[in-house]
Design an enzyme around this catalytic site. Structure first.
Site, PDB file in Angstrom:
ATOM      1  N   ARG A  40      -3.579 -14.740  45.141  1.00 23.04           N
ATOM      2  CA  ARG A  40      -2.137 -14.485  45.043  1.00 23.04           C
ATOM      3  C   ARG A  40      -1.790 -13.185  45.730  1.00 23.04           C
ATOM      4  O   ARG A  40      -2.588 -12.282  45.841  1.00 23.04           O
ATOM      5  CB  ARG A  40      -1.717 -14.392  43.580  1.00 23.04           C
ATOM      6  CG  ARG A  40      -2.398 -13.245  42.874  1.00 23.04           C
ATOM      7  CD  ARG A  40      -2.881 -13.635  41.505  1.00 23.04           C
ATOM      8  NE  ARG A  40      -3.622 -12.553  40.909  1.00 23.04           N
ATOM      9  CZ  ARG A  40      -4.930 -12.482  40.905  1.00 23.04           C
ATOM     10  NH1 ARG A  40      -5.660 -13.408  41.466  1.00 23.04           N
ATOM     11  NH2 ARG A  40      -5.536 -11.467  40.332  1.00 23.04           N
ATOM     12  N   THR A  41      -0.605 -13.087  46.222  1.00 27.23           N
ATOM     13  CA  THR A  41      -0.066 -11.842  46.738  1.00 27.23           C
ATOM     14  C   THR A  41       1.011 -11.446  45.752  1.00 27.23           C
ATOM     15  O   THR A  41       2.055 -12.037  45.700  1.00 27.23           O
ATOM     16  CB  THR A  41       0.519 -12.060  48.145  1.00 27.23           C
ATOM     17  OG1 THR A  41      -0.467 -12.667  48.940  1.00 27.23           O
ATOM     18  CG2 THR A  41       0.950 -10.758  48.730  1.00 27.23           C
ATOM     19  N   MET A  42       0.722 -10.469  44.932  1.00 31.44           N
ATOM     20  CA  MET A  42       1.575 -10.197  43.788  1.00 31.44           C
ATOM     21  C   MET A  42       2.828  -9.426  44.161  1.00 31.44           C
ATOM     22  O   MET A  42       3.022  -9.068  45.307  1.00 31.44           O
ATOM     23  CB  MET A  42       0.784  -9.422  42.764  1.00 31.44           C
ATOM     24  CG  MET A  42       0.084  -8.255  43.423  1.00 31.44           C
ATOM     25  SD  MET A  42      -0.338  -6.996  42.294  1.00 31.44           S
ATOM     26  CE  MET A  42       0.728  -5.708  42.871  1.00 31.44           C
TER      27      MET A  42
END
Lengths: 259, 197
Positions: A40-42
């Site tokens: 994920r790319t938060m």
């Protein structure tokens, strides 16, 4: 004769669902195409704004304000975004504050390990810079970044060192660095000052940083007029007491209406 | 909300849990004990915060058995932080950890969404908190007594509850000092009233 995928779409088993042959984007900020659901790319939550850094004759100086913004809310108005790594290195970070706290505690543990090992070798600015670059690039490559832009400063074997590391692993050394809004507002001002006089004294460097912080407070909506300056000289590294810049709003008196 | 005073802390919360706009529980207890002298105020997802505080409570209990001493508030806060940071992408939890210990007295730690941890003289959180930032900034002063802190918390929560649809019910307070924990509930007409338009 329609193309195969058009024919399949015409069958319309479901609306807004996965399309055969295409990658389906689940809702959320992640846009990775890997099968690993943990990637994920938060989104950063509590963030810090600009960090400034400047080299002077005999050392390095960093500055960062003391605000943790929760979106547009100025939520935490007394947090420190600078850290003293050891007597020759300092680090300041903008971006996600929780990630900065993680970096801070990891580095603190490294320093404790140095002290325990007691072999005469200690971390210096270059090694912290190098390590941080690797870690940040590694996390970026996993699509799980530490959402920070860090500035590492200090004296590396007596020579002033100043480095910039990005959340995507961009890293470079320079005599003046800035992150965020500082890149647009402070960097041009600092460049002008340094071009006129390449070898600044400690007081001139401090004056330059405070001038930039003042302008940042005028123009950056996520800034706060309370900041910390940290200095590294051959006498050691010192995080100075929090201070505020004097602001001048006189120009307001000469503005009436909007035409 | 939690406020520190000389000798302890006052923690307070409203009592409304919502599923969308349905009030699932109008008498919730959001003040959760994690140790004899340490409480936490839970906001965000009820499931997430209950799960996290259960786990932290277990760790603190274990620590207490090992050290034969009550745990430090700082320890509890860092346990919360550890969990909230590591699982930040899966959790929706905003926690205020407050209590009293022998070493540092009353302390309040804020662990917002994202998993950072910071100590503050007082902390507010939850959806209703946005409506009272101005109020708490204007009223708070350092060096308040226990009674002043209780009034501060009660008034702040009352104002938030009146404006935020997701907040309401009763005001629950807990006063944590060396003497122990005193729990109070303020209901109905005892809740302070202000301008209601």
């Amino acid at each position: 004769m329609a193309a195969p995928c058009e024919m399949i779409r015409d069958l319309a088993f479901w609306k807004n669902g996965p399309e055969p042959g295409k990658i389906y984007n689940f809702s959320g900020s992640s846009t990775t195409s890997c099968a690993n659901a943990r990637q994920r790319t938060m989104q950063p939550t509590t963030t810090g704004t600009s960090v400034l850094g400047i080299k002077f004759n005999g050392g390095v100086m960093l500055a960062a304000d003391m605000l943790g913004s929760y979106g547009s809310l100025a939520r935490f108005r007394g947090i420190s975004r600078v850290m003293k790594v050891n007597d020759c290195t300092v680090l300041a970070a903008s971006g996600d504050y929780a990630d900065f706290q993680y970096i801070k505690s990891t580095i603190e543990q490294k320093i404790i390990d140095d002290e325990c090992l007691d072999d005469g070798f200690n971390h210096n600015p270059k090694s912290i810079f190098s390590w941080l670059t690797r870690v940040l690039y590694y996390r970026r490559s996993k699509f799980d970044p530490l959402w920070n832009v860090c500035v590492v400063g200090g004296l590396n074997e007596g020579e002033p060192f100043l480095g910039y590391v990005d959340k995507i692993g961009i890293a470079y050394e320079a005599s003046i660095v800035a992150t965020g809004f500082g890149q647009y507002v402070a960097l041009p001002m600092l460049r002008e000052i340094v071009e006129k006089k390449p070898n600044l004294t400690q007081d001139e460097a401090r004056e330059a940083l405070i001038k930039c912080l003042k302008i940042l407070f005028y123009r950056d909506a996520r800034s706060f007029n309370k900041f910390e300056i940290v200095v590294v000289t051959k006498d050691g590294a010192l995080v100075e007491e929090p201070q505020s810049a004097e602001t001048n709003w006189e120009v307001a008196h000469s503005v009436v209406g909007f035409n | 909300m939690a406020v520190e005073f000389d000798g302890g802390v006052v923690v307070g919360a409203d009592s409304r849990t919502t599923t969308g706009s349905y009030i699932a529980n109008r008498v919730t207890d959001k003040l959760t004990k994690v140790a004899d002298y340490i409480y936490c105020c839970r906001s965000g997802s009820a499931a997430d915060t209950q799960a996290v505080s259960d786990i932290v409570s277990y760790h603190l209990d274990f620590l207490q058995s090992e050290t034969q001493e009550p745990p430090l508030v700082r320890t509890a806060a860092h346990l919360f932080k550890g969990m909230c940071y590591q699982y930040r992408d899966q959790l929706s939890a905003g926690i205020i950890c407050a209590g009293w210990d022998k070493k540092d007295g009353g302390q309040v730690y804020s662990i917002p969404i994202g998993g950072m941890c910071v100590q503050q003289p007082f902390a507010i959180g939850g959806s209703g908190s946005t409506y009272i930032y101005g109020y708490v900034d204007s009223v708070f002063k350092t060096g308040m007594t226990q009674e002043e802190c209780m009034k501060f918390v009660t008034n702040s929560l009352a104002l938030a509850m009146m404006r935020d649809g997701s907040s309401g019910g009763v005001i629950r307070l807990a006063i944590i000092t060396q003497k122990g924990v005193e729990r109070k509930v303020i209901v109905g007409s005892d809740i302070p009233r202000f301008y209601e338009g």
